[in-house]
Design a protein around this motif. Structure first.
Motif, PDB file in Angstrom:
ATOM      1  N   GLN A 255      13.061  18.520  -4.969  1.00  0.00           N
ATOM      2  CA  GLN A 255      12.042  17.513  -5.258  1.00  0.00           C
ATOM      3  C   GLN A 255      10.964  17.602  -4.182  1.00  0.00           C
ATOM      4  N   GLU A 256       9.724  17.773  -4.611  1.00  0.00           N
ATOM      5  CA  GLU A 256       8.620  17.979  -3.679  1.00  0.00           C
ATOM      6  C   GLU A 256       7.878  16.670  -3.405  1.00  0.00           C
ATOM      7  N   TYR A 257       7.517  16.476  -2.155  1.00  0.00           N
ATOM      8  CA  TYR A 257       6.731  15.329  -1.718  1.00  0.00           C
ATOM      9  C   TYR A 257       5.635  15.816  -0.776  1.00  0.00           C
ATOM     10  N   MET A 258       4.565  15.051  -0.718  1.00  0.00           N
ATOM     11  CA  MET A 258       3.456  15.382   0.169  1.00  0.00           C
ATOM     12  C   MET A 258       3.223  14.231   1.137  1.00  0.00           C
ATOM     13  N   ALA A 320       5.338  12.506  -5.248  1.00  0.00           N
ATOM     14  CA  ALA A 320       4.636  11.379  -4.630  1.00  0.00           C
ATOM     15  C   ALA A 320       3.895  11.869  -3.397  1.00  0.00           C
ATOM     16  N   ILE A 321       2.855  11.125  -3.025  1.00  0.00           N
ATOM     17  CA  ILE A 321       2.068  11.388  -1.824  1.00  0.00           C
ATOM     18  C   ILE A 321       2.281  10.211  -0.873  1.00  0.00           C
ATOM     19  N   ILE A 322       2.728  10.490   0.340  1.00  0.00           N
ATOM     20  CA  ILE A 322       3.077   9.458   1.312  1.00  0.00           C
ATOM     21  C   ILE A 322       2.022   9.445   2.407  1.00  0.00           C
ATOM     22  N   LEU A 332      -9.783   6.859  -0.187  1.00  0.00           N
ATOM     23  CA  LEU A 332      -9.247   8.221  -0.221  1.00  0.00           C
ATOM     24  C   LEU A 332      -8.472   8.471  -1.510  1.00  0.00           C
ATOM     25  N   ARG A 333      -7.667   7.521  -1.925  1.00  0.00           N
ATOM     26  CA  ARG A 333      -6.895   7.690  -3.150  1.00  0.00           C
ATOM     27  C   ARG A 333      -7.803   7.831  -4.362  1.00  0.00           C
ATOM     28  N   LEU A 334      -8.832   6.995  -4.455  1.00  0.00           N
ATOM     29  CA  LEU A 334      -9.758   7.086  -5.588  1.00  0.00           C
ATOM     30  C   LEU A 334     -10.507   8.407  -5.582  1.00  0.00           C
ATOM     31  N   THR A 349       2.025   9.863  -7.625  1.00  0.00           N
ATOM     32  CA  THR A 349       1.958   8.479  -7.164  1.00  0.00           C
ATOM     33  C   THR A 349       1.737   8.420  -5.660  1.00  0.00           C
ATOM     34  N   PHE A 350       0.848   7.519  -5.235  1.00  0.00           N
ATOM     35  CA  PHE A 350       0.615   7.305  -3.801  1.00  0.00           C
ATOM     36  C   PHE A 350       1.594   6.248  -3.288  1.00  0.00           C
ATOM     37  N   ILE A 351       2.285   6.552  -2.219  1.00  0.00           N
ATOM     38  CA  ILE A 351       3.178   5.612  -1.552  1.00  0.00           C
ATOM     39  C   ILE A 351       2.579   5.318  -0.180  1.00  0.00           C
ATOM     40  N   VAL A 352       2.156   4.089   0.030  1.00  0.00           N
ATOM     41  CA  VAL A 352       1.446   3.718   1.256  1.00  0.00           C
ATOM     42  C   VAL A 352       2.400   2.942   2.158  1.00  0.00           C
TER      43      VAL A 352
END
Length: 499
Positions: A255-258, A320-322, A332-334, A349-352
């Motif tokens: 499972q890849e995450y950024m 997801a992007i953390i 930045l997300r937009l 999905t962005f995880i903040v």
């Protein structure tokens, strides 16, 4: 000081304060005893008329003793820590509050004050005496260094004593912390240093104002913060043992995450912005995190957005992007969504994460990477970026701030991935709620089903084809059954009335 001058008129004294106005007041107090106005002689002038001088005679920052006969330059002189080092020698040096909170704000200021003290100390005669009086402001300030020097010096050339405002009884010493100090009562006090002025009524008010400040200023105690001795160490041999070829991390279960670590400057020595991709997969029968791609540079905001989109395009299976909830994270997300839409890409999905502002939070987070790296739960791919990432890890100690030779952006990026994605060890895991555990398992099963459908879509149409999640059909509304007798009854009612 007056007794010394009367007994030894040729003594050379250097009075040192923190600032020029304070040094002027310092020497002014001594000059006031020797200065006289005809007809207004003080008791001191009457007892020692040979030591008197006319009012305003000489410099306001020095005093020439009239009884001196050895023709030594300048008997008593005053200077300050913010002045140039005077070239006149002294027999006795009196340093009265040479530092304050304005000169102990950081390590650079502390070192500067210590260097100035050492420079003034060079003016002392070989048989001279130095006396330093002051209130501590920092746990590593000038006074602390002098005390350490006295403890380490075998010939006892330095000695000291510490006078707190009061001494507590042995059974009450556990209350000498910022949390429990307000619970101190007068019966806990063994003795007061100056009971005529600093009595319990006054000191209790000082404690209620700020317990931490009272401990340092009145009791000369600096409570050590949690994690003050924390030090992070990454060994090169251990790091290199956990580097593998990129193909070693290919797994259908990965499972890849950024993660994104942002920087705010593009200057020559500024921090880097870091975009990192990691895989969560089983390695050697352990759930591990493998860092498989890293991109770091001093980017403008638009360039950072482009780097994120290129990483999404390169790794289309990112879940997801953390990132941290720093200023401008929504913009930045937009921007990433708009740039990805132009390329026909689906943004994960962005995880903040909230920013931890507690002291040494960065060091504690990096410290948690030592165990996964040593027990085989953190790996790195062999690529062009591996050496730069390893260099940041090896130079990171949790104490030294980021500078032109030390960077910690890769460490922050890995810490974000590991904290969010890597399962905790048994010691770190909290108590499990059975209901929440079942809910998580059900959600994991649904997510796995969606992932299988997505992989089938990629196998059939390719990775560049846009993928739309299947919508769940809404349940059809069944027609409500009614009693036929009610319909007959409704026909008999007057118009406008309903059942």
């Amino acid at each position: 000081m007056l007794s010394l001058i009367l007994c030894l008129p040729d003594v050379r004294v250097l009075l040192v304060s923190e600032t020029k106005p304070l040094s002027k007041d310092f020497i002014g107090v001594i000059r006031s005893y020797f200065e006289t106005t005809p007809g207004q002689e003080s008791r001191f002038n009457q007892l020692f008329p040979e030591f008197t001088i006319p009012l305003g005679d000489g410099s306001v920052l020095s005093l020439d003793c009239p009884m001196a006969h050895l023709r030594l330059p300048q008997s008593i002189e005053s200077t300050s820590m913010d002045s140039a080092v005077a070239g006149r020698r002294f027999d006795v040096g009196l340093f009265d509050d040479p530092i304050s909170n304005m000169s102990c704000g950081n390590d650079v200021q502390i070192q500067a004050s210590h260097n100035k003290f050492l420079a003034l100390l060079k003016l002392r005669e070989t048989s001279g005496l130095v006396c330093v009086l002051g209130t501590p402001w920092h746990e590593n300030d000038l006074y602390s260094r002098l005390i350490t020097q006295a403890d380490e010096n075998e010939d006892s050339s330095w000695t000291y004593r510490i006078d707190p405002a009061f001494v507590v009884k042995p059974e009450a010493r556990k209350k000498l912390t910022p949390i429990f100090l307000p619970t101190l009562v007068e019966s806990d006090i063994e003795s007061f240093l100056f009971p005529e002025r600093l009595n319990w009524k006054f000191l209790r008010q000082e404690i209620s104002n700020s317990p931490s400040f009272f401990l340092s200023q009145n009791l000369c105690i600096f409570p050590r913060a949690a994690g003050a001795d924390l030090r992070v160490t990454f060994e090169e041999m251990v790091f290199r043992a956990h580097i593998r070829p990129i193909g070693s991390f290919d797994s259908p279960f990965a499972q890849e995450y950024m993660s994104i670590d942002r920087a705010w400057s593009v200057s020559k020595y500024a921090d880097f912005s870091c975009v990192m991709v990691g895989k969560i997969l089983p390695i050697e029968n352990k759930t591990a995190c493998a860092i498989c791609d890293v991109s770091m540079d001093r980017w403008k905001e638009s360039e950072l957005v482009l780097a994120v989109v290129k990483m999404i395009e390169k790794h289309p299976t990112i879940r997801a992007i953390i990132m941290e909830k720093a200023k401008g994270w929504e913009e930045l997300r937009l921007a990433v969504h708009r740039a990805a839409a132009l390329r026909g890409l689906v943004v994960p999905t962005f995880i903040v994460k909230p920013i931890d502002i507690t002291p040494r939070a960065k060091a504690r987070r990096a410290k948690r990477l030592e165990q996964p790296l040593s027990d085989g739960r953190l790996w790195f791919a062999a690529a062009h970026w591996t050496d730069s990432v390893m260099e940041q890890f090896l130079k990171f100690d949790g104490v030294t701030d980021s500078n032109k030779t030390r960077k910690d952006d890769a460490v922050d990026g890995v810490a974000l991935l590991v904290d969010h994605c890597l399962p905790k060890t048994i010691e770190e895991m909290p108590a499990v709620d059975p209901d929440k555990e079942k809910e998580r398992e059900a959600e994991a099963e649904r997510e796995a089903q969606r992932e299988r459908i997505r992989m089938q879509h990629t196998a059939m149409f390719g990775s560049n084809a846009p993928y739309q999640k299947p919508s769940t059909p809404e349940p059809q509304q069944t027609e409500k059954q009614t009693d036929p007798r009610l319909a007959q009854l409704a026909k008999c009612l007057p118009p406008g009335m309903r059942i």
